[in-house]
Write an enzyme that holds these catalytic residues in place. Structure first.
Site, PDB file in Angstrom:
ATOM      1  CG  ASP A 177      -2.132   1.098   1.480  1.00 42.02           C
ATOM      2  OD1 ASP A 177      -1.641   2.209   0.633  1.00 42.02           O
ATOM      3  OD2 ASP A 177      -3.558   0.225   1.087  1.00 42.02           O
ATOM      4  CG  LEU A 194      -8.614  -5.445  -2.572  1.00 42.12           C
ATOM      5  CD1 LEU A 194      -7.703  -6.420  -2.061  1.00 42.12           C
ATOM      6  CD2 LEU A 194      -9.947  -6.088  -1.718  1.00 42.12           C
ATOM      7  CB  ALA A 195      -3.457  -1.273  -4.831  1.00 38.25           C
ATOM      8  CD  GLN A 242      -9.893   7.661  -8.509  1.00 39.34           C
ATOM      9  OE1 GLN A 242     -10.268   8.122  -7.563  1.00 39.34           O
ATOM     10  NE2 GLN A 242     -10.111   7.887  -9.448  1.00 39.34           N
ATOM     11  CE1 TYR A 288     -12.867   2.440  -9.983  1.00 37.07           C
ATOM     12  CE2 TYR A 288     -15.163   2.325  -9.798  1.00 37.07           C
ATOM     13  CZ  TYR A 288     -14.652   1.876  -9.428  1.00 37.07           C
ATOM     14  OH  TYR A 288     -14.079   0.772  -8.301  1.00 37.07           O
ATOM     15  CB  VAL A 302     -22.928   7.524  -0.101  1.00 37.69           C
ATOM     16  CG1 VAL A 302     -23.171   6.036  -0.305  1.00 37.69           C
ATOM     17  CG2 VAL A 302     -24.321   8.424  -0.121  1.00 37.69           C
TER      18      VAL A 302
END
Length: 339
Positions: A52, A93-94, A96, A163, A206
């Site tokens: 990470d 899982l890394a 943006q 994305y 959210v």
């Protein structure tokens, strides 16, 4: 012939089946989902290492007993670690994760989400070792607004944001590396994940944002009319899906969707319904402020998870109200600890 070199490449690579033990590298393992994945694998007896860059992850999320590497997934050092680390699996899982940032800067999103993933895939290929590569994709952004609800894996792909485009691109590369180089790849297409350790940024945050605002007696901001729907899944269920993807005997990697699995609940919940339920769980009145719709935001999303049930032996277990209760408790305890 398009894949003329494939038979020799595949035949020369060692076979890799279910990964029920051994060494696992978790990229993004100091972040929200990745740290929970690392914890479960450690608990199940795997030897766990975490990569990470701490751009959004937190070192305090990394448990004792986990070896930590502060590296960017796109770096030469990250490639060397994967190439020489003798890992039995990589849980990647890394990423943006903010749709809004991807709209504002598609090139930066592609550098991290596409180029960084390719860097790791090339390193796995160069290692020459059997290694299952579990990629965290998206089921919320990959299908777009024209798919049937709940959406199966075979639905047409029509992402509405850079994305989603990046995640789909990596899945196409996974299929390429599986067919041509014999890599053992699998993609998990998450719906909207929520739970303890989530950061209150990005569209997927959210629930964390709402929990924080309710605890502070502040208004909840709803973009657009609030009728846009999402499939909210508790992080604990997502973590179990990663374990299932490691331990399952998977089908051959014949088509793009052959080794892709939706990970969600199949239930649509609107933003307004979510806000109301957070208020119910918190036993507090809520005040909603409306803001203009956000560009690139999908209108509806819910995933068909029957394939994961059948082939991975996985299914969601935590209902939304219970998951929100656990999440709110986490943020409440976190708020008390920093006072």
């Amino acid at each position: 012939m398009l894949f003329g070199a494939a038979p020799a490449a595949v035949a020369s690579r060692p076979e890799c089946g279910a990964v029920s033990g051994g060494r696992v590298l978790v990229t993004g393992g100091a972040g929200f989902i990745g740290s929970h994945v690392a914890d479960l694998l450690l608990d199940r007896g795997y030897e766990v290492e975490v990569m990470d860059d701490l751009s959004s992850g937190r070192l305090e999320n990394v448990s004792e007993g986990v070896r930590f590497h502060r590296l960017d997934v796109g770096s030469a050092a990250a490639a060397q670690l994967v190439r020489e680390g003798r890992f039995d699996a990589v849980c990647h899982l890394a990423a943006q994760i903010d749709v809004r940032k991807s709209v504002a800067d598609p090139a930066a999103d592609a550098r991290q989400n596409i180029a960084g993933s390719l860097n790791l895939l090339e390193a796995v290929r160069a290692s020459g070792r059997p290694c299952r590569f579990v990629f965290s994709s998206t089921g919320g952004a990959i299908y777009g607004d024209f798919a049937a609800i709940p959406t199966p894996e075979t639905a047409p792909k029509d992402p509405q944001s850079p994305y989603g485009v990046a995640k789909l691109s990596v899945e196409l590369y996974l299929a390429y590396y599986a067919r041509v180089h014999g890599l053992d790849t699998v993609a998990l297409r998450y719906s909207n994940v929520y739970g303890p350790r989530q950061r209150a940024d990005g569209e997927a945050g959210v629930v964390a944002i709402f929990c924080g605002r309710v605890l502070e007696d502040r208004p909840l901001t709803v973009y657009g009319d609030g009728r846009q729907t999402r499939d909210y899944i508790f992080v604990e269920d997502v973590v179990r899906a990663n374990l299932a993807a490691l331990q399952a005997d998977l089908p051959p990697a014949e088509r793009l969707d052959s080794r892709s699995f939706n990970v969600g609940t199949g239930v649509e919940t609107s933003v307004l319904q979510l806000a109301e339920l957070v208020g119910v769980v918190a036993a507090r009145p809520i005040d909603i402020q409306y803001a203009p719709p956000r560009p690139g935001e999908q209108l509806r999303s819910a995933l068909d998870v029957s394939k994961a049930r059948q082939l991975l032996g996985w299914q969601p277990e935590v209902e939304l109200e219970e998951g929100l209760r656990r999440t709110l408790r986490y943020f409440s305890e976190l708020d008390r600890s920093v006072r």
